[in-house]
Design an enzyme around this catalytic site. Structure first.
Site, PDB file in Angstrom:
ATOM      1  N   ARG A 165      51.178  25.409  72.278  1.00 25.45           N
ATOM      2  CA  ARG A 165      49.801  25.798  72.571  1.00 25.45           C
ATOM      3  C   ARG A 165      48.857  24.942  71.728  1.00 25.45           C
ATOM      4  O   ARG A 165      48.896  24.993  70.493  1.00 25.45           O
ATOM      5  CB  ARG A 165      49.563  27.273  72.240  1.00 25.45           C
ATOM      6  N   ARG A 197      50.039  32.525  64.588  1.00 25.69           N
ATOM      7  CA  ARG A 197      49.420  31.668  65.600  1.00 25.69           C
ATOM      8  C   ARG A 197      49.799  30.226  65.300  1.00 25.69           C
ATOM      9  O   ARG A 197      49.243  29.611  64.393  1.00 25.69           O
ATOM     10  CB  ARG A 197      47.900  31.835  65.607  1.00 25.69           C
ATOM     11  N   GLU A 200      50.423  41.932  68.698  1.00 26.26           N
ATOM     12  CA  GLU A 200      51.085  41.662  69.977  1.00 26.26           C
ATOM     13  C   GLU A 200      52.374  40.873  69.769  1.00 26.26           C
ATOM     14  O   GLU A 200      52.407  39.892  69.034  1.00 26.26           O
ATOM     15  CB  GLU A 200      50.149  40.860  70.879  1.00 26.26           C
ATOM     16  N   SER A 207      53.771  40.340  76.223  1.00 23.11           N
ATOM     17  CA  SER A 207      52.764  40.606  77.247  1.00 23.11           C
ATOM     18  C   SER A 207      53.458  40.533  78.600  1.00 23.11           C
ATOM     19  O   SER A 207      54.085  39.521  78.918  1.00 23.11           O
ATOM     20  CB  SER A 207      51.647  39.560  77.154  1.00 23.11           C
ATOM     21  N   ARG A 210      57.356  35.995  66.334  1.00 24.90           N
ATOM     22  CA  ARG A 210      56.708  37.261  65.969  1.00 24.90           C
ATOM     23  C   ARG A 210      57.735  38.360  65.707  1.00 24.90           C
ATOM     24  O   ARG A 210      57.505  39.267  64.904  1.00 24.90           O
ATOM     25  CB  ARG A 210      55.702  37.671  67.034  1.00 24.90           C
TER      26      ARG A 210
END
Length: 457
Positions: A291, A306, A378, A381, A420
């Site tokens: 990303r 992140r 989170e 998802s 995560r």
């Protein structure tokens, strides 16, 4: 991608759905663009029909030995032939304008999606409390990892810059164990087919799952070295002729690094017509993900939350339309099973209209408790996209009854984000001496190791 026919049939409903997304009404604009496309198609067809009719008249004139009439008709045919490329170009341009406009509009939310402008409008769906006593507070993962010398952000920065990490020794093995554990669970107990897909994909694949064109700046593009050099040379020559040209223009993008395995897995069915008996298809993959935009400036700058590069186990389902809601709940349960087996406290949130992804009709986020931050973060998802991606990919199936060909429905979810999960395990299983107990579900993947020792061992 939206169906212009559905918009024409019920423009008010389309505009209401866009309003729920915080957008202005667009149905009138889209219908006008479609009218322009239809007019261009009609003009091209009328010209072709006229040419066909004139050809017959020319034959009749010649048969009647009326050369003057034949010459006149042939001149008109020649004129129409000269105009044909322009009419065809106008038709293609009108279709392109409509398609680009439709491709830039997010998916329509399902009726039950809660309203809201941002994450504050999300609604808790359910939660799971670990059997172990939940830590109310503790050290953050990067404090634990750096203290052991097994999590090195400084070395990563020298190699690649910020938002990267080097994991070493037992932490590297724990991350690998998490990914393998998730894959084994989803393939052996949940019926997903493991896939090892390419992580370099073409424009068409990124368009199919809706990363392009809207989110181009969030992606990492990759160039073939020789082709890139050639394109730079062409650009340099162009700039000599026009110094004001955009320096980013003229370079050839060859591939994109996948932001998620959703891209290659979902595109496995692009431009296919499946048999209904083949559905549902369920795929899973463990891949690196990339990303370019790793989060808001100044947010989560420490640690692994992140990152530009991370590993994730992805779940993708391809279903018939009437089964997609059921499949969404099933996918959510499969992702939850990972956290239940790791005995981690989590909650499931139904995302509101303002917090859903671009391609989603409805999304559940799973948020795991992280005591180092004393909050939920989170970790997965799960989204149902309806036929939104299928239209972009032209992915269809043939129904058993009636043999009609319809678009499939697509779903995707994290099963789960490995980095995560590593954070959650480290923070929830930390001990006062800085060591980390390894969850029992992961110990077979760690060679029987039961803990990662703290800095004093």
């Amino acid at each position: 991608m939206h169906d212009i026919r559905a918009i024409r049939e019920n423009p008010e409903a389309f505009d209401r759905d866009l309003e729920r997304r915080g957008l202005s009404p667009l149905s009138a604009e889209l219908v006008a663009l479609d009218d322009a496309r239809k007019a261009a198609v009609s003009a091209a067809q009328a010209a072709q029909e006229r040419r066909n009719a004139l050809s017959k008249e020319i034959g009749a004139a010649k048969k009647a030995k009326d050369e003057a009439r034949a010459t006149e008709l042939m001149a008109e045919v020649a004129r129409l032939k000269e105009e044909a490329p322009e009419l065809e170009a106008a038709q293609a341009q009108a279709a392109k304008i409509l398609d680009e406009r439709l491709a830039a509009i997010p998916n329509r939310p399902k009726a039950e999606v809660p309203p809201g402008a941002d994450e504050h409008g999300n609604v808790e769906y359910r939660r799971f409390d670990a059997s172990r006593e939940r830590l109310a507070q503790g050290r953050q993962h990067f404090e634990l990892g750096e203290a052991t010398g097994l999590m090195d952000f400084e070395a990563a920065a020298k190699l690649s810059g910020s938002r990267f990490v080097v994991l070493k020794g037992q932490l590297a093995r724990l991350e690998r164990a998490l990914g393998q554990f998730m894959l084994d669970l989803h393939t052996s107990e949940h019926g997903y087919l493991e896939v090892a897909p390419p992580i370099l994909v073409r424009d068409e694949a990124m368009f199919g799952t809706a990363q392009l064109p809207k989110f181009e700046n969030d992606q990492f593009s990759v160039f073939n070295g020789l082709d890139y050099i050639k394109s730079l040379k062409r650009l340099a020559e162009t700039q000599r002729q026009d110094p004001d040209i955009d320096p980013a223009a003229g370079t050839d993008k060859n591939f994109w690094l996948v932001p998620t395995a959703e891209v290659p897995l979902t595109n496995l069915v692009r431009e296919n017509i499946l048999a209904e008996d083949e559905l549902p298809l369920r795929f899973t993959a463990l891949t690196p993900c990339f990303r370019a935009e790793a989060g808001a400036a100044g947010r989560d700058t420490r640690g692994m939350l992140r990152q530009h590069q991370f590993n994730k186990v992805e779940l993708v389902s391809i279903t018939a339309p009437e089964k997609s809601d059921e499949e969404h709940e099933r996918m959510l349960a499969c992702a939850e099973a990972v956290l239940k087996k790791l005995d981690l406290t989590y909650r499931v949130m139904t995302l509101c209209t303002g917090d859903m992804g671009f391609a989603s009709q409805k999304t559940y986020d799973i948020e795991v408790w992280v005591p180092g931050q004393q909050t939920f973060r989170e970790i997965s998802s799960c989204s149902v996209c309806g036929d939104f991606q299928a239209r972009r990919m032209n992915a269809r199936y043939r129904a058993k009854e009636g043999r009609a060909v319809n678009f499939v429905h697509t779903l995707n979810g994290s099963g789960v984000a490995v980095g995560r999960a590593l954070i959650a395990v480290m923070e929830n299983y930390q001990n006062p001496d800085g060591s980390v107990t390894i969850p029992s579900a992961l110990q077979p993947y760690m060679g029987g190791l039961t803990r990662i020792e703290g800095p004093n061992h």
